[in-house]
Design a protein around this motif. Structure first.
Motif, PDB file in Angstrom:
ATOM      1  N   SER A  94       7.769   4.942  -4.498  1.00 36.02           N
ATOM      2  CA  SER A  94       7.041   5.689  -5.522  1.00 36.02           C
ATOM      3  C   SER A  94       5.542   5.637  -5.220  1.00 36.02           C
ATOM      4  O   SER A  94       5.090   4.893  -4.353  1.00 36.02           O
ATOM      5  CB  SER A  94       7.305   5.076  -6.903  1.00 36.02           C
ATOM      6  N   GLU A  95       4.788   6.435  -5.966  1.00 35.57           N
ATOM      7  CA  GLU A  95       3.331   6.461  -5.791  1.00 35.57           C
ATOM      8  C   GLU A  95       2.720   5.087  -6.014  1.00 35.57           C
ATOM      9  O   GLU A  95       1.706   4.737  -5.411  1.00 35.57           O
ATOM     10  CB  GLU A  95       2.708   7.468  -6.766  1.00 35.57           C
ATOM     11  N   ARG A  96       3.345   4.300  -6.876  1.00 35.82           N
ATOM     12  CA  ARG A  96       2.816   2.968  -7.177  1.00 35.82           C
ATOM     13  C   ARG A  96       3.062   1.978  -6.045  1.00 35.82           C
ATOM     14  O   ARG A  96       2.603   0.835  -6.117  1.00 35.82           O
ATOM     15  CB  ARG A  96       3.420   2.446  -8.472  1.00 35.82           C
ATOM     16  N   GLN A  97       3.781   2.403  -5.015  1.00 31.38           N
ATOM     17  CA  GLN A  97       4.101   1.508  -3.898  1.00 31.38           C
ATOM     18  C   GLN A  97       3.355   1.885  -2.620  1.00 31.38           C
ATOM     19  O   GLN A  97       3.797   1.578  -1.521  1.00 31.38           O
ATOM     20  CB  GLN A  97       5.618   1.516  -3.655  1.00 31.38           C
ATOM     21  N   LYS A  98       2.206   2.526  -2.787  1.00 33.34           N
ATOM     22  CA  LYS A  98       1.418   2.916  -1.614  1.00 33.34           C
ATOM     23  C   LYS A  98       0.984   1.708  -0.782  1.00 33.34           C
ATOM     24  O   LYS A  98       0.711   1.842   0.413  1.00 33.34           O
ATOM     25  CB  LYS A  98       0.184   3.710  -2.055  1.00 33.34           C
ATOM     26  N   ASP A  99       0.876   0.552  -1.427  1.00 33.51           N
ATOM     27  CA  ASP A  99       0.485  -0.644  -0.689  1.00 33.51           C
ATOM     28  C   ASP A  99       1.501  -0.987   0.392  1.00 33.51           C
ATOM     29  O   ASP A  99       1.154  -1.595   1.412  1.00 33.51           O
ATOM     30  CB  ASP A  99       0.290  -1.836  -1.628  1.00 33.51           C
ATOM     31  N   GLU A 100       2.766  -0.589   0.190  1.00 27.45           N
ATOM     32  CA  GLU A 100       3.781  -0.832   1.200  1.00 27.45           C
ATOM     33  C   GLU A 100       3.498   0.005   2.447  1.00 27.45           C
ATOM     34  O   GLU A 100       3.724  -0.436   3.581  1.00 27.45           O
ATOM     35  CB  GLU A 100       5.174  -0.491   0.651  1.00 27.45           C
TER      36      GLU A 100
END
Length: 250
Positions: free
Chosen positions: A58-64
């Motif tokens: 998801s957008e909230r997992q860009k850190d991955e």
């Protein structure tokens, strides 16, 4: 005895080790595929929207995605400290004595989508790649690993205890491996496979097998070793053991 563990989607951040050096990892015959996957994954990380779609994030997992972009430069840490989640919390590596860690280094191997096989003490960076991912320019990981991973597993002389989950077991079969499933009895003579508690039970089992002084070489000897560690185990097939628990994992 070799215990084959699944990885975890979640990984601990940071580390104190030098950046990834494939020549330091076990099973060097896997390095050509490792290099190909590293290149494909870091290239993909240059396109954040595409990375999110391909990796199922998801957008909230860009850190991955940012982690994947830094695979070749990020600090590393031993695999058993890199992987987190229910199974690894139950494995409880911080409680290992020096002797247990030495045995774990010989016995525990993680099945990794990116690295194929990772020894307990192999130093790796944090990354995001699942076993069922289809990478642009590579295709399915099962196809990518087919030329080398099955041969690497077939070459293992020890009794293999296969604790992998479905998508990682699909990357390569292990001839003669002993599979373990975690079940609960819902009625006399009727057992069902548990869900969430499955991971915790397998983590505790892996810890017990890492610590034992025994060296089981047969299914029967393995069952006795597991029983001696405090589990209730039954043989459900020629190479299948069932760990009985009263938890439904709900």
């Amino acid at each position: 005895m070799l215990v084959l563990l699944p990885p975890s989607e979640t990984k601990a951040s940071g580390g104190r080790g030098r950046p990834l050096d494939l020549t330091t990892l076990g099973h060097p015959e896997l390095n050509p595929v490792r290099e190909r996957l590293l290149s494909a994954l870091t290239d993909l990380a240059g396109d954040v929207p595409a990375s999110l779609e391909v990796l199922g994030l998801s957008e909230r997992q860009k850190d991955e995605v940012a982690r994947n972009a830094e695979l070749r430069t990020a600090p590393t840490t031993p695999a058993l400290r890199r992987y987190t989640g229910v199974l690894y919390e139950a494995l409880d590596v911080p409680s290992f004595t020096r002797a247990t860690m030495a045995k774990a280094a010989r016995r525990l191997v993680v099945a990794s989508a990116l690295f194929g096989l990772v020894r307990a003490t192999d130093s790796i960076p944090a990354y995001r790649l699942s076993g069922d991912t289809v990478l642009p320019g590579v295709g399915s990981l099962r196809t990518a690993w087919k030329p080398s991973l099955p041969d690497a597993l077939a070459a293992v002389d020890d009794l293999v205890v296969d604790l992998r989950s479905g998508s990682y077991a699909a990357l390569a079969t292990v001839p003669g491996a002993v599979s373990v499933r975690v079940v609960t009895e819902v009625a006399p003579g009727k057992r069902v496979v548990v869900s969430h508690f499955n991971k915790a039970a397998k983590g505790r089992l892996a810890g017990a097998l890492a610590a034992t002084r025994r060296e089981p070489a047969t299914v029967d000897a393995l069952a006795k070793t597991i029983n001696a560690a405090g589990f209730t185990v039954d043989q459900a097939g020629p190479r299948m053991l069932e760990i009985l628990t009263d938890h439904l994992g709900r």
